[in-house]
Design a protein around this motif. Structure first.
Motif, PDB file in Angstrom:
ATOM      1  N   GLU A 199     -31.769  34.398 -46.202  1.00  0.00           N
ATOM      2  CA  GLU A 199     -32.269  35.668 -45.673  1.00  0.00           C
ATOM      3  C   GLU A 199     -31.636  35.981 -44.313  1.00  0.00           C
ATOM      4  O   GLU A 199     -31.282  37.143 -44.033  1.00  0.00           O
ATOM      5  N   ILE A 200     -31.494  34.960 -43.463  1.00  0.00           N
ATOM      6  CA  ILE A 200     -30.828  35.152 -42.171  1.00  0.00           C
ATOM      7  C   ILE A 200     -29.394  35.621 -42.392  1.00  0.00           C
ATOM      8  O   ILE A 200     -28.904  36.537 -41.710  1.00  0.00           O
ATOM      9  N   SER A 201     -28.715  35.014 -43.347  1.00  0.00           N
ATOM     10  CA  SER A 201     -27.330  35.385 -43.647  1.00  0.00           C
ATOM     11  C   SER A 201     -27.235  36.833 -44.127  1.00  0.00           C
ATOM     12  O   SER A 201     -26.319  37.574 -43.724  1.00  0.00           O
ATOM     13  N   ALA A 202     -28.181  37.256 -44.967  1.00  0.00           N
ATOM     14  CA  ALA A 202     -28.174  38.631 -45.483  1.00  0.00           C
ATOM     15  C   ALA A 202     -28.372  39.629 -44.340  1.00  0.00           C
ATOM     16  O   ALA A 202     -27.683  40.661 -44.271  1.00  0.00           O
ATOM     17  N   ILE A 203     -29.301  39.347 -43.426  1.00  0.00           N
ATOM     18  CA  ILE A 203     -29.555  40.240 -42.287  1.00  0.00           C
ATOM     19  C   ILE A 203     -28.354  40.251 -41.349  1.00  0.00           C
ATOM     20  O   ILE A 203     -27.923  41.305 -40.869  1.00  0.00           O
ATOM     21  N   PHE A 204     -27.797  39.078 -41.084  1.00  0.00           N
ATOM     22  CA  PHE A 204     -26.637  38.961 -40.197  1.00  0.00           C
ATOM     23  C   PHE A 204     -25.452  39.762 -40.731  1.00  0.00           C
ATOM     24  O   PHE A 204     -24.754  40.454 -39.974  1.00  0.00           O
ATOM     25  N   ASP A 205     -25.208  39.683 -42.031  1.00  0.00           N
ATOM     26  CA  ASP A 205     -24.095  40.422 -42.643  1.00  0.00           C
ATOM     27  C   ASP A 205     -24.268  41.933 -42.467  1.00  0.00           C
ATOM     28  O   ASP A 205     -23.286  42.658 -42.289  1.00  0.00           O
ATOM     29  N   ILE A 206     -25.512  42.410 -42.530  1.00  0.00           N
ATOM     30  CA  ILE A 206     -25.766  43.848 -42.346  1.00  0.00           C
ATOM     31  C   ILE A 206     -25.549  44.241 -40.887  1.00  0.00           C
ATOM     32  O   ILE A 206     -24.907  45.252 -40.574  1.00  0.00           O
ATOM     33  N   PHE A 207     -26.056  43.435 -39.966  1.00  0.00           N
ATOM     34  CA  PHE A 207     -26.003  43.760 -38.548  1.00  0.00           C
ATOM     35  C   PHE A 207     -24.598  43.629 -37.954  1.00  0.00           C
ATOM     36  O   PHE A 207     -24.210  44.421 -37.084  1.00  0.00           O
ATOM     37  N   TYR A 208     -23.853  42.651 -38.381  1.00  0.00           N
ATOM     38  CA  TYR A 208     -22.643  42.220 -37.686  1.00  0.00           C
ATOM     39  C   TYR A 208     -21.602  43.324 -37.520  1.00  0.00           C
ATOM     40  O   TYR A 208     -20.974  43.452 -36.468  1.00  0.00           O
ATOM     41  N   SER A 209     -21.395  44.122 -38.550  1.00  0.00           N
ATOM     42  CA  SER A 209     -20.315  45.115 -38.523  1.00  0.00           C
ATOM     43  C   SER A 209     -20.755  46.500 -38.042  1.00  0.00           C
ATOM     44  O   SER A 209     -19.948  47.439 -38.017  1.00  0.00           O
ATOM     45  N   LEU A 210     -22.025  46.670 -37.654  1.00  0.00           N
ATOM     46  CA  LEU A 210     -22.479  47.964 -37.144  1.00  0.00           C
ATOM     47  C   LEU A 210     -21.738  48.307 -35.857  1.00  0.00           C
ATOM     48  O   LEU A 210     -21.503  47.449 -35.009  1.00  0.00           O
ATOM     49  N   GLU A 211     -21.349  49.580 -35.698  1.00  0.00           N
ATOM     50  CA  GLU A 211     -20.553  50.002 -34.550  1.00  0.00           C
ATOM     51  C   GLU A 211     -21.385  50.732 -33.509  1.00  0.00           C
ATOM     52  O   GLU A 211     -22.285  51.505 -33.844  1.00  0.00           O
ATOM     53  N   ASP A 212     -21.050  50.480 -32.245  1.00  0.00           N
ATOM     54  CA  ASP A 212     -21.684  51.207 -31.148  1.00  0.00           C
ATOM     55  C   ASP A 212     -21.288  52.673 -31.242  1.00  0.00           C
ATOM     56  O   ASP A 212     -20.104  53.007 -31.332  1.00  0.00           O
ATOM     57  N   THR A 213     -22.288  53.557 -31.230  1.00  0.00           N
ATOM     58  CA  THR A 213     -22.062  54.990 -31.438  1.00  0.00           C
ATOM     59  C   THR A 213     -22.807  55.780 -30.376  1.00  0.00           C
ATOM     60  O   THR A 213     -23.941  55.445 -30.024  1.00  0.00           O
ATOM     61  N   ARG A 214     -22.162  56.821 -29.877  1.00  0.00           N
ATOM     62  CA  ARG A 214     -22.824  57.673 -28.897  1.00  0.00           C
ATOM     63  C   ARG A 214     -23.943  58.453 -29.575  1.00  0.00           C
ATOM     64  O   ARG A 214     -23.735  59.100 -30.605  1.00  0.00           O
ATOM     65  N   VAL A 215     -25.139  58.391 -29.011  1.00  0.00           N
ATOM     66  CA  VAL A 215     -26.294  59.093 -29.551  1.00  0.00           C
ATOM     67  C   VAL A 215     -26.794  60.049 -28.477  1.00  0.00           C
ATOM     68  O   VAL A 215     -27.186  59.632 -27.379  1.00  0.00           O
ATOM     69  N   ASP A 216     -26.753  61.338 -28.773  1.00  0.00           N
ATOM     70  CA  ASP A 216     -27.184  62.339 -27.792  1.00  0.00           C
ATOM     71  C   ASP A 216     -28.700  62.393 -27.646  1.00  0.00           C
ATOM     72  O   ASP A 216     -29.224  62.637 -26.565  1.00  0.00           O
ATOM     73  N   ARG A 217     -29.391  62.171 -28.764  1.00  0.00           N
ATOM     74  CA  ARG A 217     -30.853  62.263 -28.724  1.00  0.00           C
ATOM     75  C   ARG A 217     -31.448  61.291 -29.727  1.00  0.00           C
ATOM     76  O   ARG A 217     -31.034  61.248 -30.889  1.00  0.00           O
ATOM     77  N   VAL A 218     -32.379  60.495 -29.271  1.00  0.00           N
ATOM     78  CA  VAL A 218     -33.086  59.564 -30.141  1.00  0.00           C
ATOM     79  C   VAL A 218     -34.432  60.169 -30.499  1.00  0.00           C
ATOM     80  O   VAL A 218     -35.225  60.510 -29.618  1.00  0.00           O
ATOM     81  N   ARG A 219     -34.670  60.338 -31.784  1.00  0.00           N
ATOM     82  CA  ARG A 219     -35.942  60.924 -32.208  1.00  0.00           C
ATOM     83  C   ARG A 219     -37.052  59.878 -32.138  1.00  0.00           C
ATOM     84  O   ARG A 219     -36.976  58.828 -32.777  1.00  0.00           O
ATOM     85  N   TYR A 220     -38.037  60.179 -31.332  1.00  0.00           N
ATOM     86  CA  TYR A 220     -39.192  59.290 -31.211  1.00  0.00           C
ATOM     87  C   TYR A 220     -40.439  60.100 -31.509  1.00  0.00           C
ATOM     88  O   TYR A 220     -40.738  61.080 -30.809  1.00  0.00           O
ATOM     89  N   VAL A 221     -41.157  59.707 -32.532  1.00  0.00           N
ATOM     90  CA  VAL A 221     -42.359  60.426 -32.954  1.00  0.00           C
ATOM     91  C   VAL A 221     -43.560  59.808 -32.244  1.00  0.00           C
ATOM     92  O   VAL A 221     -43.975  58.690 -32.543  1.00  0.00           O
ATOM     93  N   SER A 222     -44.103  60.548 -31.290  1.00  0.00           N
ATOM     94  CA  SER A 222     -45.259  60.088 -30.528  1.00  0.00           C
ATOM     95  C   SER A 222     -46.511  60.818 -31.005  1.00  0.00           C
ATOM     96  O   SER A 222     -46.456  61.659 -31.909  1.00  0.00           O
ATOM     97  N   ILE A 223     -47.639  60.526 -30.381  1.00  0.00           N
ATOM     98  CA  ILE A 223     -48.889  61.183 -30.773  1.00  0.00           C
ATOM     99  C   ILE A 223     -48.892  62.653 -30.376  1.00  0.00           C
ATOM    100  O   ILE A 223     -49.763  63.403 -30.817  1.00  0.00           O
ATOM    101  N   MET A 224     -47.928  63.070 -29.563  1.00  0.00           N
ATOM    102  CA  MET A 224     -47.824  64.462 -29.166  1.00  0.00           C
ATOM    103  C   MET A 224     -46.718  65.205 -29.910  1.00  0.00           C
ATOM    104  O   MET A 224     -46.539  66.402 -29.701  1.00  0.00           O
ATOM    105  N   SER A 225     -45.963  64.496 -30.751  1.00  0.00           N
ATOM    106  CA  SER A 225     -44.870  65.132 -31.486  1.00  0.00           C
ATOM    107  C   SER A 225     -45.414  66.031 -32.584  1.00  0.00           C
ATOM    108  O   SER A 225     -46.397  65.690 -33.263  1.00  0.00           O
ATOM    109  N   GLU A 226     -44.753  67.168 -32.781  1.00  0.00           N
ATOM    110  CA  GLU A 226     -45.189  68.113 -33.803  1.00  0.00           C
ATOM    111  C   GLU A 226     -45.129  67.491 -35.197  1.00  0.00           C
ATOM    112  O   GLU A 226     -45.967  67.773 -36.054  1.00  0.00           O
TER     113      GLU A 226
END
Length: 319
Positions: A199-226
């Motif tokens: 299971e660790i190997s399966a998760i590691f394989d998914i995570f390892y090749s992910l690329e750092d990407t510029r994100v302009d806005r992170v959507r966070y749903v709070s108790i005040m979000s529509e």
């Protein structure tokens, strides 16, 4: 007979006669010693407890409003950022010098040392030119504009000396919120600790090749979000997870997994993306993440905080 004669005569009365006439009149042997022993033990316990708190509870000392960061180049086009850790216990502060290991980087104003016995640079000890010691922990990687995007694997290798799934001891998924908000406190998230090698190997394989990407806005749903108020999306605290990678070399890395944004985050700068739909679906199922909307209630409008009361005209009352 005078008063003095009476007192003198009473002093000549044998203790045995007093004991026969009034057994409770004589002092009990050992009573005072027992109380003295109890008080002494209590004082010792209080002293030991107080000393332990003084030594091992994090001491913040004189703090400044802004955090202290240092950065340095780890490879052409890439810089590692570190934040100074002030909330150390006095014990850690007293023993910091003894933890200085191999010299990692020497600069004009300071020298950076690895932790004794460690090859990674997840934590560093800085020694200034005047001998002052500071403790720093890795925060994120800063990429120069013309540099190629880097992967999570690059970060794991450069900072933590982790190159394979075999270097990981366990992976923990848990609630990604320390908020004291009464609504968020209602959200129950099961903690999942992964120790199985496959299971660790399966998760590691998914995570390892992910690329750092510029994100302009992170959507966070709070108790005040529509999205939450109208029931279209569940709270982020319900679906997001804090992910801790515990390495066999004794260090660990904290990530944030966001199924909404389909990314892993490190600090507030690095967002690693590139999940396939199958990988996202597998992680959601594996971690037991409930993506269905659950109504935990909401808070009443706050007249002190501007704008809070304007989120919705008729907010649902908190349960």
């Amino acid at each position: 007979m005078t008063g003095n004669d009476l007192i003198y005569a009473m002093g000549k009365i044998a203790p045995e006669l007093i004991a026969e006439a009034a057994p409770d009149a004589l002092p009990r042997k050992g009573g005072a010693k027992l109380w003295l022993r109890v008080v002494s033990i209590a004082a010792c316990v209080i002293f030991v407890f107080g000393a332990a708190v003084w030594l091992f509870v994090p001491y913040y000392g004189a703090r400044e409003d802004s955090a202290k960061y240092i950065t340095f180049k780890i490879e052409e086009g890439y810089h590692a950022a570190y934040i100074q850790i002030d909330e150390m216990s006095r014990f850690d502060s007293f023993t910091l010098e003894s933890r200085i290991g191999e010299l990692y980087l020497e600069e004009e104003a300071r020298s950076l040392y690895k932790i004794k016995g460690q090859d990674d640079i997840a934590e560093l000890i800085a020694v200034s030119s005047d001998g002052e010691l500071s403790f720093f922990r890795f925060s994120d990687i800063v990429k120069e504009l013309d540099a190629e995007p880097f992967t999570l694997g690059f970060m794991l290798e450069k900072i933590y000396c982790v190159t394979a799934a075999e270097d990981i001891k366990s992976i923990v998924f848990e609630k990604d919120s320390n908020s004291k908000n009464e609504i968020y406190a209602k959200v129950k998230v099961s903690r999942l600790s992964v120790t199985d090698a496959e299971e660790i190997s399966a998760i590691f394989d998914i995570f390892y090749s992910l690329e750092d990407t510029r994100v302009d806005r992170v959507r966070y749903v709070s108790i005040m979000s529509e999205e939450y108020l109208n029931g279209s999306l569940p709270l982020s605290v319900q679906v997001c997870r804090k992910v801790t990678l515990n390495f066999k070399n004794g260090t660990s890395a904290e990530l944030g997994f966001d199924p909404y944004g389909e990314h892993l985050s490190v600090g507030n700068t690095n967002y690693f993306m590139g999940f396939s739909e199958d990988d996202i679906a597998w992680l959601i199922e594996f971690c037991g993440i409930n993506m269905e909307f659950i109504d935990y209630g909401t808070v009443a409008p706050d007249p002190i905080v501007p704008g809070v009361g304007d989120v919705t005209e008729t907010p649902r009352p908190a349960e």
